[in-house]
Motif scaffolding. Structure first.
Motif, PDB file in Angstrom:
ATOM      1  N   ALA A 144       0.917  -1.249  -0.147  1.00 20.42           N
ATOM      2  CA  ALA A 144      -0.162   0.068  -0.166  1.00 20.42           C
ATOM      3  C   ALA A 144       0.786   1.400  -0.098  1.00 20.42           C
ATOM      4  O   ALA A 144       0.457   2.340  -0.784  1.00 20.42           O
ATOM      5  CB  ALA A 144      -0.876  -0.071   1.253  1.00 20.42           C
ATOM      6  N   TYR A 145       1.816   1.253   0.630  1.00 21.60           N
ATOM      7  CA  TYR A 145       2.700   2.382   0.585  1.00 21.60           C
ATOM      8  C   TYR A 145       3.478   2.839  -0.655  1.00 21.60           C
ATOM      9  O   TYR A 145       3.451   3.861  -0.943  1.00 21.60           O
ATOM     10  CB  TYR A 145       3.982   2.166   1.942  1.00 21.60           C
ATOM     11  N   PHE A 146       4.033   1.589  -1.213  1.00 25.07           N
ATOM     12  CA  PHE A 146       4.779   2.131  -2.426  1.00 25.07           C
ATOM     13  C   PHE A 146       3.710   2.332  -3.472  1.00 25.07           C
ATOM     14  O   PHE A 146       3.635   3.162  -4.598  1.00 25.07           O
ATOM     15  CB  PHE A 146       5.278   0.549  -2.947  1.00 25.07           C
ATOM     16  N   LEU A 147       2.322   1.736  -3.549  1.00 26.45           N
ATOM     17  CA  LEU A 147       1.353   2.197  -4.264  1.00 26.45           C
ATOM     18  C   LEU A 147       1.155   3.670  -4.229  1.00 26.45           C
ATOM     19  O   LEU A 147       0.545   4.299  -5.379  1.00 26.45           O
ATOM     20  CB  LEU A 147       0.184   1.457  -4.184  1.00 26.45           C
ATOM     21  N   ALA A 148       1.123   3.990  -2.995  1.00 24.30           N
ATOM     22  CA  ALA A 148       0.657   5.502  -2.709  1.00 24.30           C
ATOM     23  C   ALA A 148       1.833   6.291  -2.830  1.00 24.30           C
ATOM     24  O   ALA A 148       1.528   7.650  -3.102  1.00 24.30           O
ATOM     25  CB  ALA A 148       0.365   5.596  -1.233  1.00 24.30           C
ATOM     26  N   CYS A 149       3.091   6.087  -3.083  1.00 23.22           N
ATOM     27  CA  CYS A 149       4.389   6.884  -3.249  1.00 23.22           C
ATOM     28  C   CYS A 149       4.142   7.753  -4.474  1.00 23.22           C
ATOM     29  O   CYS A 149       4.197   6.917  -5.674  1.00 23.22           O
ATOM     30  CB  CYS A 149       5.440   6.295  -3.152  1.00 23.22           C
ATOM     31  N   ASN A 173      -1.590  11.842   2.451  1.00 26.55           N
ATOM     32  CA  ASN A 173      -2.470  10.841   3.214  1.00 26.55           C
ATOM     33  C   ASN A 173      -3.719  10.304   2.360  1.00 26.55           C
ATOM     34  O   ASN A 173      -4.006   9.229   2.616  1.00 26.55           O
ATOM     35  CB  ASN A 173      -2.973  11.737   4.222  1.00 26.55           C
ATOM     36  N   THR A 174      -4.146  10.956   1.468  1.00 29.96           N
ATOM     37  CA  THR A 174      -5.373  10.515   0.655  1.00 29.96           C
ATOM     38  C   THR A 174      -4.886   9.347  -0.244  1.00 29.96           C
ATOM     39  O   THR A 174      -5.670   8.320  -0.212  1.00 29.96           O
ATOM     40  CB  THR A 174      -5.955  11.597  -0.173  1.00 29.96           C
ATOM     41  N   MET A 175      -3.776   9.610  -0.830  1.00 29.84           N
ATOM     42  CA  MET A 175      -3.233   8.387  -1.557  1.00 29.84           C
ATOM     43  C   MET A 175      -3.136   6.925  -0.761  1.00 29.84           C
ATOM     44  O   MET A 175      -3.286   6.019  -1.342  1.00 29.84           O
ATOM     45  CB  MET A 175      -1.961   8.834  -2.438  1.00 29.84           C
ATOM     46  N   LEU A 176      -2.610   7.443   0.261  1.00 25.56           N
ATOM     47  CA  LEU A 176      -2.115   6.364   1.286  1.00 25.56           C
ATOM     48  C   LEU A 176      -3.325   5.437   1.753  1.00 25.56           C
ATOM     49  O   LEU A 176      -3.562   4.357   1.697  1.00 25.56           O
ATOM     50  CB  LEU A 176      -1.574   6.694   2.177  1.00 25.56           C
ATOM     51  N   ILE A 177      -4.530   6.132   2.119  1.00 26.29           N
ATOM     52  CA  ILE A 177      -5.665   5.714   2.347  1.00 26.29           C
ATOM     53  C   ILE A 177      -6.468   4.768   1.320  1.00 26.29           C
ATOM     54  O   ILE A 177      -6.792   3.937   1.412  1.00 26.29           O
ATOM     55  CB  ILE A 177      -6.594   6.753   2.990  1.00 26.29           C
TER      56      ILE A 177
END
Length: 349
Positions: free
Chosen positions: A148-153, A160-164
Protein backbone atom coordinates in the motif's frame (compact mmCIF):
# COMPACT_ATOMS: atom_id res chain seq x y z
CA UNK A 1 -3.55 27.21 16.07
CA UNK A 2 -5.92 24.28 15.78
CA UNK A 3 -8.62 23.43 18.28
CA UNK A 4 -6.75 20.22 19.11
CA UNK A 5 -3.65 22.06 20.26
CA UNK A 6 -5.76 24.50 22.28
CA UNK A 7 -7.57 21.65 24.01
CA UNK A 8 -4.22 19.95 24.64
CA UNK A 9 -2.93 22.97 26.56
CA UNK A 10 -6.00 23.18 28.76
CA UNK A 11 -5.60 19.65 30.11
CA UNK A 12 -4.02 19.71 33.56
CA UNK A 13 -1.40 17.12 34.61
CA UNK A 14 -3.40 16.42 37.77
CA UNK A 15 -6.50 15.50 35.80
CA UNK A 16 -4.49 13.16 33.61
CA UNK A 17 -2.83 11.53 36.62
CA UNK A 18 -6.20 10.89 38.28
CA UNK A 19 -7.78 9.55 35.10
CA UNK A 20 -4.81 7.35 34.23
CA UNK A 21 -4.56 6.06 37.79
CA UNK A 22 -8.25 5.16 37.80
CA UNK A 23 -7.88 3.37 34.46
CA UNK A 24 -4.92 1.40 35.79
CA UNK A 25 -6.87 0.44 38.90
CA UNK A 26 -9.76 -0.83 36.78
CA UNK A 27 -7.32 -2.86 34.68
CA UNK A 28 -5.76 -4.46 37.77
CA UNK A 29 -9.20 -5.36 39.16
CA UNK A 30 -10.24 -6.77 35.79
CA UNK A 31 -7.10 -8.94 35.64
CA UNK A 32 -7.77 -10.25 39.15
CA UNK A 33 -11.40 -11.09 38.40
CA UNK A 34 -10.44 -12.78 35.14
CA UNK A 35 -9.27 -15.84 37.07
CA UNK A 36 -12.68 -16.18 38.70
CA UNK A 37 -14.53 -16.26 35.39
CA UNK A 38 -15.02 -19.37 33.27
CA UNK A 39 -15.78 -23.04 33.77
CA UNK A 40 -13.03 -23.45 36.41
CA UNK A 41 -13.22 -20.41 38.70
CA UNK A 42 -10.16 -19.82 40.87
CA UNK A 43 -9.99 -17.32 43.72
CA UNK A 44 -7.70 -14.35 42.97
CA UNK A 45 -5.57 -15.05 46.06
CA UNK A 46 -5.11 -18.67 45.08
CA UNK A 47 -4.33 -17.67 41.51
CA UNK A 48 -1.68 -15.25 42.80
CA UNK A 49 -0.16 -18.03 44.92
CA UNK A 50 -0.05 -20.38 41.93
CA UNK A 51 1.68 -17.74 39.82
CA UNK A 52 4.12 -16.89 42.62
CA UNK A 53 4.99 -20.59 43.05
CA UNK A 54 6.74 -20.48 39.68
CA UNK A 55 9.03 -17.74 40.99
CA UNK A 56 9.59 -18.63 44.65
CA UNK A 57 9.10 -21.97 46.44
CA UNK A 58 5.62 -22.19 47.96
CA UNK A 59 3.99 -25.23 49.51
CA UNK A 60 1.05 -26.10 47.23
CA UNK A 61 -2.37 -25.98 48.89
CA UNK A 62 -4.36 -26.03 45.65
CA UNK A 63 -5.62 -28.70 43.31
CA UNK A 64 -3.44 -29.68 40.37
CA UNK A 65 -6.27 -28.90 37.94
CA UNK A 66 -6.49 -25.35 39.31
CA UNK A 67 -2.74 -24.92 38.85
CA UNK A 68 -2.93 -26.04 35.23
CA UNK A 69 -5.96 -23.87 34.55
CA UNK A 70 -4.24 -20.77 35.94
CA UNK A 71 -0.69 -21.21 34.65
CA UNK A 72 -1.16 -22.98 31.33
CA UNK A 73 -4.50 -21.57 30.14
CA UNK A 74 -5.80 -18.52 31.97
CA UNK A 75 -2.66 -16.49 32.62
CA UNK A 76 -1.42 -16.59 29.00
CA UNK A 77 -4.92 -15.72 27.83
CA UNK A 78 -5.18 -12.75 30.20
CA UNK A 79 -1.74 -11.43 29.27
CA UNK A 80 -2.45 -11.78 25.56
CA UNK A 81 -5.75 -9.94 25.94
CA UNK A 82 -3.92 -7.09 27.66
CA UNK A 83 -1.24 -6.94 24.96
CA UNK A 84 -3.63 -7.19 22.01
CA UNK A 85 -6.08 -4.65 23.44
CA UNK A 86 -3.25 -2.19 24.04
CA UNK A 87 -1.71 -2.83 20.61
CA UNK A 88 -4.92 -2.31 18.63
CA UNK A 89 -5.95 0.77 20.62
CA UNK A 90 -2.58 2.50 20.34
CA UNK A 91 -2.22 1.71 16.65
CA UNK A 92 -5.68 3.14 16.05
CA UNK A 93 -4.81 6.32 17.95
CA UNK A 94 -1.56 6.65 16.00
CA UNK A 95 -3.24 6.17 12.62
CA UNK A 96 -5.93 8.70 13.49
CA UNK A 97 -3.24 11.20 14.40
CA UNK A 98 -1.15 10.60 11.28
CA UNK A 99 -4.09 10.86 8.89
CA UNK A 100 -5.92 13.50 10.98
CA UNK A 101 -9.10 11.52 10.52
CA UNK A 102 -11.34 10.23 13.35
CA UNK A 103 -12.70 7.43 11.13
CA UNK A 104 -9.34 5.72 10.60
CA UNK A 105 -8.76 2.30 12.17
CA UNK A 106 -5.71 -0.02 12.32
CA UNK A 107 -6.82 -1.96 9.24
CA UNK A 108 -6.99 1.15 7.04
CA UNK A 109 -3.83 0.14 5.13
CA UNK A 110 -4.95 -3.44 4.56
CA UNK A 111 -2.91 -5.07 7.31
CA UNK A 112 -5.84 -7.06 8.73
CA UNK A 113 -6.93 -8.34 5.32
CA UNK A 114 -3.38 -9.30 4.40
CA UNK A 115 -2.80 -11.05 7.73
CA UNK A 116 -6.12 -12.88 7.34
CA UNK A 117 -5.00 -14.19 3.96
CA UNK A 118 -1.73 -15.37 5.47
CA UNK A 119 -3.56 -17.19 8.26
CA UNK A 120 -6.00 -18.76 5.79
CA UNK A 121 -3.11 -20.04 3.67
CA UNK A 122 -1.42 -21.42 6.79
CA UNK A 123 -4.60 -23.26 7.77
CA UNK A 124 -4.86 -24.77 4.27
CA UNK A 125 -1.25 -25.91 4.32
CA UNK A 126 -0.66 -27.14 7.86
CA UNK A 127 -3.90 -26.90 9.85
CA UNK A 128 -5.33 -24.40 12.30
CA UNK A 129 -2.91 -25.10 15.16
CA UNK A 130 0.41 -24.92 13.33
CA UNK A 131 2.99 -22.17 13.82
CA UNK A 132 2.80 -21.36 10.12
CA UNK A 133 -0.57 -19.67 10.70
CA UNK A 134 0.98 -17.00 12.95
CA UNK A 135 4.13 -16.66 10.83
CA UNK A 136 2.30 -16.26 7.52
CA UNK A 137 -0.29 -13.92 9.05
CA UNK A 138 2.39 -11.61 10.43
CA UNK A 139 4.50 -11.71 7.26
CA UNK A 140 1.65 -11.00 4.86
CA UNK A 141 0.31 -8.29 7.17
CA UNK A 142 3.60 -6.42 6.92
CA UNK A 143 3.86 -7.02 3.16
CA UNK A 144 0.32 -5.72 2.66
CA UNK A 145 1.16 -2.36 4.21
CA UNK A 146 4.45 -2.17 2.28
CA UNK A 147 2.49 -2.72 -0.93
CA UNK A 148 0.00 0.00 0.00
CA UNK A 149 2.83 2.41 0.81
CA UNK A 150 4.59 1.92 -2.52
CA UNK A 151 1.31 2.20 -4.41
CA UNK A 152 0.69 5.55 -2.71
CA UNK A 153 4.21 6.89 -3.27
CA UNK A 154 4.10 9.71 -5.81
CA UNK A 155 7.28 11.59 -6.80
CA UNK A 156 8.95 10.80 -3.52
CA UNK A 157 6.00 11.86 -1.36
CA UNK A 158 3.14 9.89 0.17
CA UNK A 159 -0.04 12.00 0.42
CA UNK A 160 -2.49 10.89 3.10
CA UNK A 161 -5.36 10.56 0.64
CA UNK A 162 -3.32 8.39 -1.71
CA UNK A 163 -2.16 6.19 1.17
CA UNK A 164 -5.71 5.62 2.39
CA UNK A 165 -6.92 4.81 -1.13
CA UNK A 166 -3.99 2.45 -1.65
CA UNK A 167 -4.84 0.75 1.65
CA UNK A 168 -8.44 0.27 0.53
CA UNK A 169 -7.26 -1.24 -2.76
CA UNK A 170 -4.79 -3.64 -1.15
CA UNK A 171 -7.34 -4.59 1.50
CA UNK A 172 -9.88 -5.47 -1.18
CA UNK A 173 -7.25 -7.50 -3.02
CA UNK A 174 -6.31 -9.53 0.03
CA UNK A 175 -9.96 -9.99 1.01
CA UNK A 176 -10.52 -11.48 -2.43
CA UNK A 177 -7.64 -13.85 -1.67
CA UNK A 178 -9.34 -14.87 1.57
CA UNK A 179 -12.50 -15.65 -0.40
CA UNK A 180 -10.47 -17.85 -2.74
CA UNK A 181 -8.99 -19.80 0.18
CA UNK A 182 -12.48 -20.30 1.60
CA UNK A 183 -13.65 -21.62 -1.76
CA UNK A 184 -10.73 -24.06 -1.94
CA UNK A 185 -10.91 -25.15 1.70
CA UNK A 186 -12.36 -28.44 2.85
CA UNK A 187 -15.93 -27.60 3.97
CA UNK A 188 -15.82 -29.91 7.00
CA UNK A 189 -12.49 -29.00 8.62
CA UNK A 190 -10.54 -26.19 6.97
CA UNK A 191 -13.44 -23.86 6.15
CA UNK A 192 -14.82 -23.77 9.73
CA UNK A 193 -11.28 -23.20 11.04
CA UNK A 194 -10.73 -20.25 8.68
CA UNK A 195 -14.13 -18.76 9.49
CA UNK A 196 -13.61 -19.10 13.23
CA UNK A 197 -10.12 -17.59 13.03
CA UNK A 198 -11.39 -14.59 11.06
CA UNK A 199 -13.81 -13.75 13.89
CA UNK A 200 -11.03 -13.59 16.48
CA UNK A 201 -10.52 -15.63 19.63
CA UNK A 202 -8.15 -15.94 22.58
CA UNK A 203 -9.00 -19.56 23.28
CA UNK A 204 -5.89 -21.02 21.65
CA UNK A 205 -3.34 -18.70 23.28
CA UNK A 206 -0.44 -20.40 25.07
CA UNK A 207 2.94 -19.30 26.39
CA UNK A 208 4.51 -19.89 22.98
CA UNK A 209 2.28 -17.21 21.51
CA UNK A 210 3.31 -14.74 24.20
CA UNK A 211 7.00 -15.42 23.59
CA UNK A 212 6.53 -14.45 19.94
CA UNK A 213 4.17 -11.51 20.42
CA UNK A 214 5.41 -9.74 23.56
CA UNK A 215 8.73 -8.32 22.25
CA UNK A 216 7.15 -6.91 19.08
CA UNK A 217 4.16 -5.39 20.87
CA UNK A 218 6.27 -3.87 23.65
CA UNK A 219 8.73 -2.35 21.15
CA UNK A 220 5.86 -1.01 19.03
CA UNK A 221 4.16 0.59 22.03
CA UNK A 222 7.41 2.17 23.21
CA UNK A 223 8.09 3.47 19.70
CA UNK A 224 4.67 5.12 19.49
CA UNK A 225 5.06 6.64 22.94
CA UNK A 226 8.49 8.06 22.07
CA UNK A 227 7.05 9.60 18.89
CA UNK A 228 3.90 10.85 20.61
CA UNK A 229 4.98 14.48 21.09
CA UNK A 230 5.90 14.71 17.41
CA UNK A 231 2.48 13.32 16.54
CA UNK A 232 0.98 16.40 18.21
CA UNK A 233 2.87 18.57 15.74
CA UNK A 234 1.93 16.34 12.80
CA UNK A 235 -1.77 16.82 13.55
CA UNK A 236 -1.37 20.50 12.63
CA UNK A 237 -0.42 19.53 9.08
CA UNK A 238 2.68 18.55 7.13
CA UNK A 239 3.61 22.14 6.27
CA UNK A 240 3.44 23.28 9.89
CA UNK A 241 5.48 20.26 10.98
CA UNK A 242 8.20 21.04 8.42
CA UNK A 243 8.30 24.67 9.52
CA UNK A 244 9.07 23.44 13.04
CA UNK A 245 11.90 21.22 11.82
CA UNK A 246 10.02 17.92 11.78
CA UNK A 247 10.53 15.60 8.82
CA UNK A 248 6.87 14.74 8.24
CA UNK A 249 7.52 11.90 5.80
CA UNK A 250 10.06 10.21 8.06
CA UNK A 251 7.77 10.57 11.07
CA UNK A 252 4.85 9.07 9.16
CA UNK A 253 6.97 6.09 8.14
CA UNK A 254 8.09 5.55 11.75
CA UNK A 255 4.56 5.70 13.13
CA UNK A 256 3.16 3.49 10.35
CA UNK A 257 5.91 0.90 10.94
CA UNK A 258 5.20 0.76 14.68
CA UNK A 259 1.41 0.71 14.25
CA UNK A 260 1.60 -1.90 11.50
CA UNK A 261 3.84 -4.15 13.58
CA UNK A 262 1.38 -3.88 16.48
CA UNK A 263 -1.65 -4.66 14.31
CA UNK A 264 0.01 -7.48 12.37
CA UNK A 265 1.21 -9.13 15.57
CA UNK A 266 -2.20 -8.86 17.22
CA UNK A 267 -4.04 -10.21 14.20
CA UNK A 268 -1.54 -13.03 13.69
CA UNK A 269 -2.04 -14.26 17.26
CA UNK A 270 -5.77 -13.89 17.93
CA UNK A 271 -7.37 -13.24 14.53
CA UNK A 272 -9.08 -10.22 13.08
CA UNK A 273 -10.76 -8.13 15.80
CA UNK A 274 -12.50 -4.97 14.71
CA UNK A 275 -13.80 -1.82 16.42
CA UNK A 276 -11.20 -1.68 19.22
CA UNK A 277 -8.75 0.40 17.22
CA UNK A 278 -11.57 2.68 16.08
CA UNK A 279 -13.66 3.19 19.22
CA UNK A 280 -11.16 3.02 22.10
CA UNK A 281 -8.98 5.96 20.93
CA UNK A 282 -12.10 8.16 20.93
CA UNK A 283 -12.99 7.00 24.44
CA UNK A 284 -9.45 7.68 25.64
CA UNK A 285 -9.45 11.08 23.94
CA UNK A 286 -12.59 12.02 25.87
CA UNK A 287 -10.89 11.10 29.14
CA UNK A 288 -7.37 12.54 28.77
CA UNK A 289 -7.65 14.83 25.75
CA UNK A 290 -5.99 14.74 22.33
CA UNK A 291 -2.37 15.14 23.51
CA UNK A 292 -0.71 11.98 22.17
CA UNK A 293 1.77 11.94 25.05
CA UNK A 294 -1.21 11.13 27.27
CA UNK A 295 -3.48 9.57 24.67
CA UNK A 296 -1.13 6.69 23.77
CA UNK A 297 -0.71 5.30 27.32
CA UNK A 298 -4.37 5.94 28.15
CA UNK A 299 -5.54 4.14 25.02
CA UNK A 300 -3.26 1.22 25.88
CA UNK A 301 -4.76 0.81 29.36
CA UNK A 302 -8.38 1.34 28.29
CA UNK A 303 -8.02 -0.97 25.29
CA UNK A 304 -6.44 -3.70 27.41
CA UNK A 305 -9.25 -3.44 29.96
CA UNK A 306 -11.95 -3.45 27.30
CA UNK A 307 -10.71 -6.55 25.48
CA UNK A 308 -10.18 -8.38 28.76
CA UNK A 309 -13.73 -7.54 29.86
CA UNK A 310 -15.08 -8.79 26.53
CA UNK A 311 -13.12 -12.03 26.85
CA UNK A 312 -14.42 -12.53 30.38
CA UNK A 313 -17.94 -11.97 29.08
CA UNK A 314 -17.58 -14.53 26.31
CA UNK A 315 -16.22 -17.11 28.75
CA UNK A 316 -19.10 -16.51 31.14
CA UNK A 317 -22.08 -16.63 28.78
CA UNK A 318 -20.96 -19.62 26.72
CA UNK A 319 -19.21 -22.91 27.44
CA UNK A 320 -17.71 -22.79 23.97
CA UNK A 321 -15.30 -20.10 22.82
CA UNK A 322 -17.57 -17.36 21.48
CA UNK A 323 -15.63 -15.31 18.88
CA UNK A 324 -14.60 -11.90 20.17
CA UNK A 325 -15.77 -9.93 17.14
CA UNK A 326 -19.43 -10.71 17.86
CA UNK A 327 -19.83 -9.00 21.28
CA UNK A 328 -17.35 -6.26 20.33
CA UNK A 329 -19.43 -5.34 17.29
CA UNK A 330 -22.66 -5.36 19.32
CA UNK A 331 -21.08 -3.03 21.89
CA UNK A 332 -18.87 -0.90 19.66
CA UNK A 333 -21.31 -0.13 16.86
CA UNK A 334 -24.03 1.55 19.00
CA UNK A 335 -21.54 3.53 21.12
CA UNK A 336 -19.35 4.77 18.27
CA UNK A 337 -21.78 7.47 17.00
CA UNK A 338 -22.06 8.84 20.55
CA UNK A 339 -18.29 8.87 21.02
CA UNK A 340 -17.76 10.43 17.61
CA UNK A 341 -20.22 13.24 18.27
CA UNK A 342 -18.69 14.05 21.63
CA UNK A 343 -15.12 14.01 20.28
CA UNK A 344 -15.81 16.03 17.11
CA UNK A 345 -14.92 19.33 18.77
CA UNK A 346 -11.42 18.04 19.51
CA UNK A 347 -10.72 17.59 15.79
CA UNK A 348 -11.73 21.15 14.92
CA UNK A 349 -14.48 19.93 12.57
Amino acid sequence: MTNEVAVTRRRSPRRFALAFGAALAVLVVTIATSFVMGRFPVAPVEALQIIASHVVPIEPTWAEMDAKAVWEVRLPRVLMAVLVGAALSCSGAAYQGVFRNPLVSPDILGVSAAASLGAAIGILWHGAYSASVQILAFTLGILGVVLAYFLACTRGTVPNTMLILAGIVTGSLFNAGVSVTKYLADPYEELPAITFWLMGSLSGVRWENLVLATPIIVLGLVGLWLASWRLNILTMGDDEARSLGINATRLKVLVIVCATALTATAVSQVGAIGWIGLVIPHAARMVVGPDHRRLVPAAAVIGATFLLLIDNLTRSVSETALPLSIPIAFIGAPFFPVLLRRSTRQWGR
